[in-house]
Motif scaffolding. Sequence first.
Motif, mmCIF file in Angstrom:
data_model
loop_
_atom_site.group_PDB
_atom_site.id
_atom_site.type_symbol
_atom_site.label_atom_id
_atom_site.label_comp_id
_atom_site.label_asym_id
_atom_site.label_seq_id
_atom_site.Cartn_x
_atom_site.Cartn_y
_atom_site.Cartn_z
ATOM 1 N N PHE A 2 -2.175 -15.343 -3.408
ATOM 2 C CA PHE A 2 -1.744 -14.272 -4.310
ATOM 3 C C PHE A 2 -1.067 -13.136 -3.536
ATOM 4 C CE2 PHE A 2 -4.928 -16.368 -6.889
ATOM 5 C CZ PHE A 2 -4.434 -16.256 -8.188
ATOM 6 N N ALA A 3 -1.778 -12.549 -2.595
ATOM 7 C CA ALA A 3 -1.344 -11.314 -1.951
ATOM 8 C C ALA A 3 -1.147 -11.530 -0.460
ATOM 9 C CB ALA A 3 -2.378 -10.211 -2.186
ATOM 10 N N THR A 4 -0.464 -10.579 0.164
ATOM 11 C CA THR A 4 -0.229 -10.660 1.600
ATOM 12 C C THR A 4 -1.415 -10.090 2.368
ATOM 13 O OG1 THR A 4 0.856 -8.496 1.709
ATOM 14 C CG2 THR A 4 2.252 -10.412 1.246
ATOM 15 N N GLY A 5 -1.439 -10.369 3.656
ATOM 16 C CA GLY A 5 -2.480 -9.842 4.521
ATOM 17 C C GLY A 5 -2.046 -9.992 5.966
ATOM 18 N N PRO A 6 -2.627 -9.211 6.859
ATOM 19 C CA PRO A 6 -2.212 -9.258 8.264
ATOM 20 C C PRO A 6 -2.816 -10.433 9.014
ATOM 21 C CG PRO A 6 -3.981 -7.664 8.001
ATOM 22 C CD PRO A 6 -3.672 -8.195 6.623
ATOM 23 N N ALA A 7 -2.022 -11.073 9.849
ATOM 24 C CA ALA A 7 -2.565 -12.109 10.722
ATOM 25 C C ALA A 7 -3.535 -11.494 11.727
ATOM 26 C CB ALA A 7 -1.426 -12.825 11.450
ATOM 27 N N ILE A 8 -3.180 -10.302 12.231
ATOM 28 C CA ILE A 8 -4.071 -9.513 13.094
ATOM 29 C C ILE A 8 -4.136 -8.106 12.505
ATOM 30 C CG2 ILE A 8 -4.411 -8.507 15.379
ATOM 31 C CD1 ILE A 8 -2.930 -10.881 16.559
ATOM 32 N N PRO A 9 -5.287 -7.668 11.992
ATOM 33 C CA PRO A 9 -5.380 -6.321 11.418
ATOM 34 C C PRO A 9 -5.124 -5.249 12.474
ATOM 35 C CG PRO A 9 -7.211 -7.676 10.688
ATOM 36 C CD PRO A 9 -6.525 -8.433 11.800
ATOM 37 N N ASP A 10 -4.081 -4.492 12.276
ATOM 38 C CA ASP A 10 -3.718 -3.382 13.163
ATOM 39 C C ASP A 10 -2.843 -2.470 12.313
ATOM 40 O OD1 ASP A 10 -2.045 -1.750 14.908
ATOM 41 O OD2 ASP A 10 -2.802 -2.961 16.568
ATOM 42 N N GLY A 28 8.073 -12.964 9.602
ATOM 43 C CA GLY A 28 7.105 -12.989 8.503
ATOM 44 C C GLY A 28 5.685 -13.303 8.919
ATOM 45 N N GLY A 29 5.489 -13.762 10.132
ATOM 46 C CA GLY A 29 4.167 -14.200 10.547
ATOM 47 C C GLY A 29 3.191 -13.097 10.892
ATOM 48 N N THR A 30 3.599 -11.847 10.817
ATOM 49 C CA THR A 30 2.693 -10.750 11.150
ATOM 50 C C THR A 30 1.872 -10.304 9.942
ATOM 51 O OG1 THR A 30 4.473 -9.162 10.724
ATOM 52 C CG2 THR A 30 4.168 -9.899 12.995
ATOM 53 N N THR A 31 2.537 -10.083 8.819
ATOM 54 C CA THR A 31 1.836 -9.582 7.623
ATOM 55 C C THR A 31 2.082 -10.438 6.384
ATOM 56 O OG1 THR A 31 3.698 -8.150 7.011
ATOM 57 C CG2 THR A 31 1.993 -7.184 8.409
ATOM 58 N N GLY A 32 2.853 -11.505 6.502
ATOM 59 C CA GLY A 32 3.203 -12.283 5.326
ATOM 60 C C GLY A 32 4.410 -11.735 4.587
ATOM 61 N N TYR A 33 5.094 -10.763 5.200
ATOM 62 C CA TYR A 33 6.343 -10.146 4.717
ATOM 63 C C TYR A 33 6.406 -9.916 3.205
ATOM 64 C CZ TYR A 33 8.427 -14.874 3.758
ATOM 65 O OH TYR A 33 8.711 -16.138 3.301
ATOM 66 N N ALA A 34 5.646 -8.919 2.740
ATOM 67 C CA ALA A 34 5.743 -8.534 1.327
ATOM 68 C C ALA A 34 7.170 -8.092 1.010
ATOM 69 C CB ALA A 34 4.755 -7.420 1.009
ATOM 70 N N ILE A 35 7.693 -7.145 1.776
ATOM 71 C CA ILE A 35 9.017 -6.514 1.604
ATOM 72 C C ILE A 35 9.320 -6.186 0.146
ATOM 73 C CG2 ILE A 35 9.962 -7.451 3.748
ATOM 74 C CD1 ILE A 35 11.507 -9.534 2.114
ATOM 75 N N ASN A 36 8.274 -6.018 -0.654
ATOM 76 C CA ASN A 36 8.428 -5.806 -2.090
ATOM 77 C C ASN A 36 7.078 -5.348 -2.625
ATOM 78 O OD1 ASN A 36 8.535 -6.091 -4.903
ATOM 79 N ND2 ASN A 36 9.752 -7.947 -4.828
ATOM 80 N N TRP A 73 -8.495 -4.471 -1.290
ATOM 81 C CA TRP A 73 -7.743 -3.289 -1.711
ATOM 82 C C TRP A 73 -7.558 -2.284 -0.579
ATOM 83 C CZ3 TRP A 73 -4.827 -3.433 -5.756
ATOM 84 C CH2 TRP A 73 -5.152 -4.289 -6.822
ATOM 85 N N SER A 74 -8.404 -2.334 0.436
ATOM 86 C CA SER A 74 -8.246 -1.398 1.553
ATOM 87 C C SER A 74 -6.943 -1.639 2.310
ATOM 88 C CB SER A 74 -9.433 -1.517 2.517
ATOM 89 O OG SER A 74 -9.480 -2.807 3.109
ATOM 90 N N TYR A 75 -6.391 -2.844 2.225
ATOM 91 C CA TYR A 75 -5.112 -3.146 2.870
ATOM 92 C C TYR A 75 -3.927 -2.940 1.933
ATOM 93 C CZ TYR A 75 -1.363 -5.809 5.113
ATOM 94 O OH TYR A 75 -0.171 -6.182 5.673
ATOM 95 N N ALA A 76 -4.153 -2.892 0.635
ATOM 96 C CA ALA A 76 -3.079 -2.974 -0.352
ATOM 97 C C ALA A 76 -2.034 -1.864 -0.236
ATOM 98 C CB ALA A 76 -3.660 -2.992 -1.760
ATOM 99 N N TRP A 77 -2.405 -0.718 0.326
ATOM 100 C CA TRP A 77 -1.435 0.375 0.420
ATOM 101 C C TRP A 77 -0.304 0.045 1.398
ATOM 102 C CZ3 TRP A 77 -0.399 3.098 4.937
ATOM 103 C CH2 TRP A 77 -1.288 2.905 5.990
ATOM 104 N N ILE A 78 -0.566 -0.819 2.380
ATOM 105 C CA ILE A 78 0.454 -1.116 3.387
ATOM 106 C C ILE A 78 1.628 -1.895 2.799
ATOM 107 C CG2 ILE A 78 0.913 -2.388 5.530
ATOM 108 C CD1 ILE A 78 -1.828 -1.494 6.521
ATOM 109 N N PRO A 79 1.402 -3.011 2.070
ATOM 110 C CA PRO A 79 2.539 -3.703 1.474
ATOM 111 C C PRO A 79 3.130 -2.991 0.271
ATOM 112 C CG PRO A 79 0.501 -4.823 0.915
ATOM 113 C CD PRO A 79 0.145 -3.784 1.936
ATOM 114 N N PHE A 80 2.524 -1.886 -0.160
ATOM 115 C CA PHE A 80 3.137 -1.090 -1.238
ATOM 116 C C PHE A 80 4.004 0.018 -0.659
ATOM 117 C CE2 PHE A 80 3.474 2.086 -4.539
ATOM 118 C CZ PHE A 80 3.703 1.323 -5.676
ATOM 119 N N PHE A 81 3.436 0.855 0.188
ATOM 120 C CA PHE A 81 4.177 2.009 0.698
ATOM 121 C C PHE A 81 5.074 1.663 1.888
ATOM 122 C CE2 PHE A 81 0.628 4.097 -1.531
ATOM 123 C CZ PHE A 81 1.362 4.921 -2.367
ATOM 124 N N GLY A 82 4.697 0.659 2.683
ATOM 125 C CA GLY A 82 5.544 0.254 3.803
ATOM 126 C C GLY A 82 6.945 -0.132 3.368
#
Length: 241
Positions: free
Chosen positions: A121-129, A183-191, A215-224
């Motif tokens: 469903f959603a993107t996520g980081p391969a390595i959380p940073d 795309g292999g870092t965060t799953g490239y939301a770009i949207n 949800w703690s990660y969700a702000w990154i693929p939204f605001f990034g």
Amino acid sequence: MTPYLAEFIGTAVLLYLGCGVNANVSLKATYGNGSGWIVISFGWAMAVFVAVFIAADASGAHLNPAVTLALAVAKNFPWAEVPGYVLAQIGGAFFGAVLAYVQYRPHYATEPEPGTILGTFATGPAIPDTLANVLSEVVATFVFVLAVLFLAGPSFGEQEVGLGSLDALPVALVVLAIGLSVGGTTGYAINPARDLGPRIAHAVLPIRGKGGSNWSYAWIPFFGPLLGAALSAGAFILLAA
């Protein structure tokens, strides 16, 4: 077809096919199980191709709040239209993700890994940073949106601001290049809609053993992506001057 409906339908098709390829590659007992990142990248690129082709004539095929923002900044797309476009995009993304779930419902029922379910469903980081993850989304979106701005039609008042049907293939190829290269870092939301709509779908759908929606990660693929789009709009104005 109204522009808002076109954005809803186009984004729904984008996420139906995009979440669909994620599910096909990741969930157990599908014919595509384990086929890998290249299949996912090609699947998303083709999803963009189909969605842009469908929505182009009616709405300019933004299909992405980051693109809508950049077109409003750099090409005088009416700011009054921005909220309607964004809501249609997020709603379409939610609906498309639900359709993909319905398609693969028996496979979700047998998937034991919550992380695998969320990843369809959603993107996520391969390595959380946090810093690296934000930069990944900002820079990838910057490249994507800059390409879109050079492809898009002229400023509002001369013709519809956005993409035409002939732009479907080059935009798809840009998405493919981003997926395969970075795309292999965060799953490239770009949207932002691509991540938020399906994440909401994951949160509300009755999927057994799905776990949390991160949800703690969700702000990154939204605001990034929004920040990347704003920077690309500024760069386009300088380059096109």
